[in-house]
Design a protein around this motif. Structure first.
Motif, short mmCIF file in Angstrom:
data_model
loop_
_atom_site.label_atom_id
_atom_site.label_comp_id
_atom_site.label_asym_id
_atom_site.label_seq_id
_atom_site.Cartn_x
_atom_site.Cartn_y
_atom_site.Cartn_z
N ASN A 163 -23.24 -20.02 -47.08
CA ASN A 163 -21.90 -19.55 -46.71
C ASN A 163 -22.01 -18.32 -45.81
OD1 ASN A 163 -20.91 -21.49 -48.54
ND2 ASN A 163 -20.94 -20.00 -50.21
N TYR A 164 -21.12 -18.25 -44.80
CA TYR A 164 -21.14 -17.14 -43.85
C TYR A 164 -19.72 -16.74 -43.49
CZ TYR A 164 -26.04 -18.46 -43.32
OH TYR A 164 -27.36 -18.75 -43.57
N LYS A 165 -19.61 -15.56 -42.95
CA LYS A 165 -18.33 -15.08 -42.45
C LYS A 165 -18.55 -14.44 -41.08
CE LYS A 165 -15.62 -13.33 -45.57
NZ LYS A 165 -14.49 -14.30 -45.66
N LEU A 166 -17.80 -14.90 -40.09
CA LEU A 166 -17.83 -14.32 -38.75
C LEU A 166 -16.57 -13.49 -38.58
CD1 LEU A 166 -18.70 -16.21 -35.44
CD2 LEU A 166 -16.92 -14.49 -35.53
N MET A 167 -16.74 -12.26 -38.11
CA MET A 167 -15.60 -11.36 -37.95
C MET A 167 -15.65 -10.66 -36.61
SD MET A 167 -15.70 -9.85 -41.82
CE MET A 167 -17.46 -10.13 -41.95
N ILE A 168 -14.51 -10.18 -36.15
CA ILE A 168 -14.43 -9.35 -34.95
C ILE A 168 -13.52 -8.18 -35.25
CG2 ILE A 168 -13.86 -9.22 -32.50
CD1 ILE A 168 -14.15 -12.26 -32.32
N ILE A 169 -14.01 -6.96 -35.00
CA ILE A 169 -13.21 -5.76 -35.13
C ILE A 169 -13.19 -5.03 -33.79
CG2 ILE A 169 -13.54 -5.51 -37.62
CD1 ILE A 169 -15.74 -3.48 -37.06
N LEU A 170 -12.18 -4.19 -33.60
CA LEU A 170 -11.97 -3.51 -32.32
C LEU A 170 -11.86 -2.00 -32.54
CD1 LEU A 170 -9.08 -5.82 -30.99
CD2 LEU A 170 -11.53 -6.13 -30.63
N SER A 171 -12.38 -1.24 -31.57
CA SER A 171 -12.37 0.22 -31.70
C SER A 171 -12.19 0.88 -30.34
CB SER A 171 -13.69 0.69 -32.34
OG SER A 171 -13.78 2.10 -32.36
N PRO A 172 -11.15 1.69 -30.13
CA PRO A 172 -11.02 2.42 -28.87
C PRO A 172 -12.08 3.52 -28.81
CG PRO A 172 -9.32 3.12 -30.40
CD PRO A 172 -10.05 1.99 -31.06
#
Length: 357
Positions: free
Chosen positions: A157-166
């Motif tokens: 099992n895996y989790k792909l994520m995307i987060i953003l940062s100025p």
């Protein structure tokens, strides 16, 4: 294996305060939303969603904690003077992401759908894209193994994520030259290892040497190969270039060096300008000899975070090699100005590198 390409969106009801764009510190503020995508062996990728930025519940036995199945990427979005949002070669990041996954025995994902989700995420949080010179929206896609299992096997099992940062500038020095210590005790990676994958363990392995260099007044370390401690690999977490006697040389990709997207862009740009550029094995002894002969003209690192980071000093064998009088070289400045102008839309993109939202 199947992949569900449906993208669910849940918007936050409690928006954060966006930090002043003239006070941004790299990687400390995060936007209102994030992307999440789950993988289950036998089912494939499913439940793609954009949700409010949140913590992740993980079992203490999750594989990522114990066996290091973790891969990440880094790219940026830029706001133009016309209020358009541009991405810089995001397809290359997605391609490299999957290449790293392959090395860590993690599942491949549909790059086109992931890029679609990324664009949608930025559209939702577009107010967070800063508009001041030197600022951008840093994008961190990453994947971790989430299966609760204590066994040295690839997780299920895996989790792909995307987060953003100025963000503002990665190095407080900006485009000004940094001081680098040549590291001849510790190594970052070895050929046959995971050096050409963007995996967390490579960066953990670099921390001690970087800490020691910092205590001695140096911004980062220049890594040498793990076998002979002689051949140059990377500088900090960046690729490295040397200008000697009019020719630009960078270490050839050898299995322990990351295939940098900025590196690739610099090589293409130099060839476009008809400036001699070579990818080959290069030793620290050769650099020292070039310095002694007066033909070491410029040294600079390249990477997503800083774009171009000129090197004003190399410390090796208790000797300080002062490069270009400790000043930013003309080529380093031209490369920086050209790449950043393409990224922020103030120069023509003849290469087709930028992608509009």
């Amino acid at each position: 294996m199947t992949t569900d390409f449906k993208l669910d969106i849940t918007l936050t009801t409690q928006k954060k305060e966006i930090p002043p764009f003239d006070q941004l510190v790299f990687g400390t503020s995060f936007t209102d939303h994030m992307f999440m995508w789950d993988y289950t062996e036998g089912r494939g990728w499913h439940d793609a969603r954009i949700v409010p930025y949140q913590s992740i519940p993980l079992d203490p036995a999750a594989t990522v904690f114990h066996y290091g199945q973790s891969v990440f990427e880094g790219l940026k979005a830029y706001r133009t003077k016309d209020e358009e949002i541009l991405l810089f070669r995001p397809d290359q990041n997605m391609k490299r992401f999957n290449k790293s996954n392959q090395r860590l025995v993690m599942p491949q994902f549909d790059e086109e759908f992931a890029l679609h989700a990324l664009k949608k995420l930025i559209e939702i949080d577009r107010d967070w894209v800063p508009n001041l010179p030197g600022t951008s929206l840093y994008i961190r896609p990453f994947m971790i193994a989430t299966e609760a299992h204590l066994g040295v096997d690839p997780a299920k099992n895996y989790k792909l994520m995307i987060i953003l940062s100025p963000v503002g500038s990665y190095y407080k020095e900006g485009i000004n030259p940094v001081k680098i210590a040549v590291e001849n005790k510790f190594v970052r990676a070895v050929a046959g290892g995971t050096g050409d994958a963007k995996t967390a363990g490579n960066y953990a392995a670099s921390l001690l040497a970087s800490e020691i260099a910092g205590e001695n007044g140096y911004s980062q370390v220049l890594w040498l190969d793990g076998r002979e401690r002689e051949y140059i690999e990377e500088v900090g977490s960046m690729n490295i270039f040397f200008k000697m006697n009019g020719e630009v040389i960078t270490p050839a990709l050898n299995g322990s060096i990351l295939d940098g997207i900025t590196r690739k862009s610099i090589i293409e740009l130099l060839k476009y300008w008809n400036i001699p550029v070579t990818e080959r094995r290069i030793s620290i002894s050769e650099i020292q000899e070039a310095y002694n002969e007066g033909i070491l003209e410029e040294v600079f690192g390249t990477g997503t975070a800083a774009v171009i980071s000129p090197v004003g000093e190399l410390f090796y064998n208790n000797e300080k090699l002062i490069i270009n009088n400790g000043e930013t070289g003309a080529l380093s400045k031209k490369l920086y100005d050209t790449i950043t102008s393409i990224q922020n839309g103030t120069a023509e993109d003849v290469f087709g590198w930028t992608v509009k939202l």
